[in-house]
Design a protein around this motif. Structure first.
Motif, mmCIF file in Angstrom:
data_model
loop_
_atom_site.group_PDB
_atom_site.id
_atom_site.type_symbol
_atom_site.label_atom_id
_atom_site.label_comp_id
_atom_site.label_asym_id
_atom_site.label_seq_id
_atom_site.Cartn_x
_atom_site.Cartn_y
_atom_site.Cartn_z
ATOM 1 N N ARG A 145 54.147 23.350 62.334
ATOM 2 C CA ARG A 145 53.095 22.332 62.438
ATOM 3 C C ARG A 145 53.227 21.561 63.743
ATOM 4 O O ARG A 145 52.235 21.278 64.414
ATOM 5 C CB ARG A 145 53.161 21.393 61.236
ATOM 6 C CG ARG A 145 52.104 20.332 61.227
ATOM 7 C CD ARG A 145 50.766 20.924 60.837
ATOM 8 N NE ARG A 145 49.771 19.881 60.823
ATOM 9 C CZ ARG A 145 48.588 19.988 61.394
ATOM 10 N NH1 ARG A 145 48.217 21.111 61.974
ATOM 11 N NH2 ARG A 145 47.741 18.995 61.366
ATOM 12 N N ALA A 146 54.447 21.210 64.127
ATOM 13 C CA ALA A 146 54.659 20.483 65.377
ATOM 14 C C ALA A 146 54.209 21.311 66.579
ATOM 15 O O ALA A 146 53.583 20.779 67.506
ATOM 16 C CB ALA A 146 56.121 20.075 65.519
ATOM 17 N N ALA A 147 54.508 22.600 66.571
ATOM 18 C CA ALA A 147 54.092 23.468 67.678
ATOM 19 C C ALA A 147 52.568 23.557 67.768
ATOM 20 O O ALA A 147 51.995 23.498 68.864
ATOM 21 C CB ALA A 147 54.692 24.855 67.511
ATOM 22 N N ILE A 148 51.924 23.666 66.629
ATOM 23 C CA ILE A 148 50.451 23.728 66.615
ATOM 24 C C ILE A 148 49.865 22.437 67.176
ATOM 25 O O ILE A 148 48.942 22.464 68.001
ATOM 26 C CB ILE A 148 49.935 23.994 65.184
ATOM 27 C CG1 ILE A 148 50.274 25.421 64.776
ATOM 28 C CG2 ILE A 148 48.436 23.726 65.082
ATOM 29 C CD1 ILE A 148 50.075 25.702 63.293
ATOM 30 N N LEU A 149 50.404 21.308 66.749
ATOM 31 C CA LEU A 149 49.906 20.019 67.233
ATOM 32 C C LEU A 149 50.190 19.822 68.716
ATOM 33 O O LEU A 149 49.360 19.268 69.445
ATOM 34 C CB LEU A 149 50.525 18.881 66.420
ATOM 35 C CG LEU A 149 50.021 18.747 64.992
ATOM 36 C CD1 LEU A 149 50.924 17.806 64.197
ATOM 37 C CD2 LEU A 149 48.583 18.256 64.971
ATOM 38 N N GLU A 150 51.348 20.277 69.160
ATOM 39 C CA GLU A 150 51.704 20.117 70.568
ATOM 40 C C GLU A 150 50.802 20.945 71.463
ATOM 41 O O GLU A 150 50.223 20.432 72.425
ATOM 42 C CB GLU A 150 53.167 20.512 70.797
ATOM 43 C CG GLU A 150 53.612 20.359 72.240
ATOM 44 C CD GLU A 150 55.052 20.786 72.471
ATOM 45 O OE1 GLU A 150 55.564 20.509 73.573
ATOM 46 O OE2 GLU A 150 55.665 21.389 71.567
ATOM 47 N N PHE A 151 50.677 22.205 71.155
ATOM 48 C CA PHE A 151 49.936 23.097 72.048
ATOM 49 C C PHE A 151 48.439 23.109 71.749
ATOM 50 O O PHE A 151 47.624 23.075 72.662
ATOM 51 C CB PHE A 151 50.528 24.505 72.006
ATOM 52 C CG PHE A 151 51.919 24.541 72.546
ATOM 53 C CD1 PHE A 151 52.166 24.393 73.902
ATOM 54 C CD2 PHE A 151 52.998 24.649 71.698
ATOM 55 C CE1 PHE A 151 53.457 24.385 74.412
ATOM 56 C CE2 PHE A 151 54.298 24.645 72.186
ATOM 57 C CZ PHE A 151 54.524 24.511 73.545
ATOM 58 N N GLY A 152 48.077 23.148 70.488
ATOM 59 C CA GLY A 152 46.662 23.159 70.132
ATOM 60 C C GLY A 152 46.018 21.792 70.214
ATOM 61 O O GLY A 152 44.849 21.652 70.553
ATOM 62 N N GLY A 153 46.802 20.760 69.902
ATOM 63 C CA GLY A 153 46.276 19.396 69.913
ATOM 64 C C GLY A 153 46.553 18.655 71.196
ATOM 65 O O GLY A 153 46.180 17.508 71.345
ATOM 66 N N HIS A 154 47.266 19.305 72.128
ATOM 67 C CA HIS A 154 47.597 18.725 73.441
ATOM 68 C C HIS A 154 48.324 17.388 73.307
ATOM 69 O O HIS A 154 48.038 16.433 74.017
ATOM 70 C CB HIS A 154 46.339 18.580 74.303
ATOM 71 C CG HIS A 154 45.571 19.849 74.433
ATOM 72 N ND1 HIS A 154 46.025 20.928 75.164
ATOM 73 C CD2 HIS A 154 44.391 20.235 73.881
ATOM 74 C CE1 HIS A 154 45.159 21.916 75.076
ATOM 75 N NE2 HIS A 154 44.161 21.525 74.303
ATOM 76 N N LEU A 155 49.266 17.344 72.384
ATOM 77 C CA LEU A 155 50.082 16.148 72.190
ATOM 78 C C LEU A 155 51.442 16.342 72.840
ATOM 79 O O LEU A 155 51.889 17.476 73.049
ATOM 80 C CB LEU A 155 50.294 15.885 70.694
ATOM 81 C CG LEU A 155 49.049 15.635 69.855
ATOM 82 C CD1 LEU A 155 49.431 15.501 68.385
ATOM 83 C CD2 LEU A 155 48.324 14.393 70.329
ATOM 84 N N SER A 156 52.104 15.235 73.138
ATOM 85 C CA SER A 156 53.484 15.343 73.605
ATOM 86 C C SER A 156 54.321 15.880 72.447
ATOM 87 O O SER A 156 53.928 15.781 71.282
ATOM 88 C CB SER A 156 54.018 13.973 74.027
ATOM 89 O OG SER A 156 54.159 13.135 72.889
ATOM 90 N N ARG A 157 55.473 16.439 72.758
ATOM 91 C CA ARG A 157 56.319 16.988 71.693
ATOM 92 C C ARG A 157 56.722 15.901 70.697
ATOM 93 O O ARG A 157 56.703 16.126 69.490
ATOM 94 C CB ARG A 157 57.566 17.675 72.283
ATOM 95 C CG ARG A 157 58.438 18.330 71.238
ATOM 96 C CD ARG A 157 57.696 19.443 70.531
ATOM 97 N NE ARG A 157 58.477 19.964 69.407
ATOM 98 C CZ ARG A 157 58.152 21.024 68.708
ATOM 99 N NH1 ARG A 157 57.060 21.702 69.005
ATOM 100 N NH2 ARG A 157 58.888 21.424 67.713
ATOM 101 N N SER A 158 57.064 14.725 71.201
ATOM 102 C CA SER A 158 57.495 13.663 70.291
ATOM 103 C C SER A 158 56.358 13.218 69.373
ATOM 104 O O SER A 158 56.567 13.009 68.173
ATOM 105 C CB SER A 158 58.086 12.481 71.061
ATOM 106 O OG SER A 158 57.127 11.905 71.912
ATOM 107 N N GLU A 159 55.148 13.087 69.895
ATOM 108 C CA GLU A 159 54.014 12.701 69.056
ATOM 109 C C GLU A 159 53.665 13.817 68.071
ATOM 110 O O GLU A 159 53.355 13.553 66.903
ATOM 111 C CB GLU A 159 52.797 12.355 69.915
ATOM 112 C CG GLU A 159 51.627 11.813 69.118
ATOM 113 C CD GLU A 159 51.932 10.533 68.348
ATOM 114 O OE1 GLU A 159 51.230 10.267 67.357
ATOM 115 O OE2 GLU A 159 52.853 9.784 68.723
#
Length: 99
Positions: free
Chosen positions: A67-81
């Protein structure tokens, strides 16, 4: 090292941690590195809080990472967010792990 980092490190060593009353029980196929055992001791309160609410935390860790990877790359979020949001999605209460 955070409780999350300890869980990741334990998993990478093939280890598990469970809660037995107020004690943590570590299991691993081979002796764990002394630094990791020290990190478990240092993060004992955080691990107990986490495992008290989520006995299956190690099982959910893969879902969290995905889920974190999807949010980081797909959602263009920082890794911490991305990790905070993923933690809330999978476990709830990110303040338990992310101060």
């Amino acid at each position: 090292m955070s409780a999350l980092a300890v869980l990741r490190a334990l998993r990478s060593e093939g280890g598990t941690v469970s809660l037995d009353g107020g004690n943590l029980r570590l299991r691993a196929p081979a002796p764990l590195p002394p630094a990791l055992v020290s990190a478990v001791r240092a993060e004992k309160p955080g691990l107990i809080r986490l495992l008290s609410g989520h006995a299956d935390a190690l099982d959910r860790l893969d879902d969290f990472e995905e889920r974190a990877a999807i949010l980081e790359f797909g959602g263009h979020l920082s890794r911490s967010e991305a990790e905070r949001k993923a933690w809330d999605d999978i476990f709830g209460n990110s303040h338990d792990v992310f101060p």
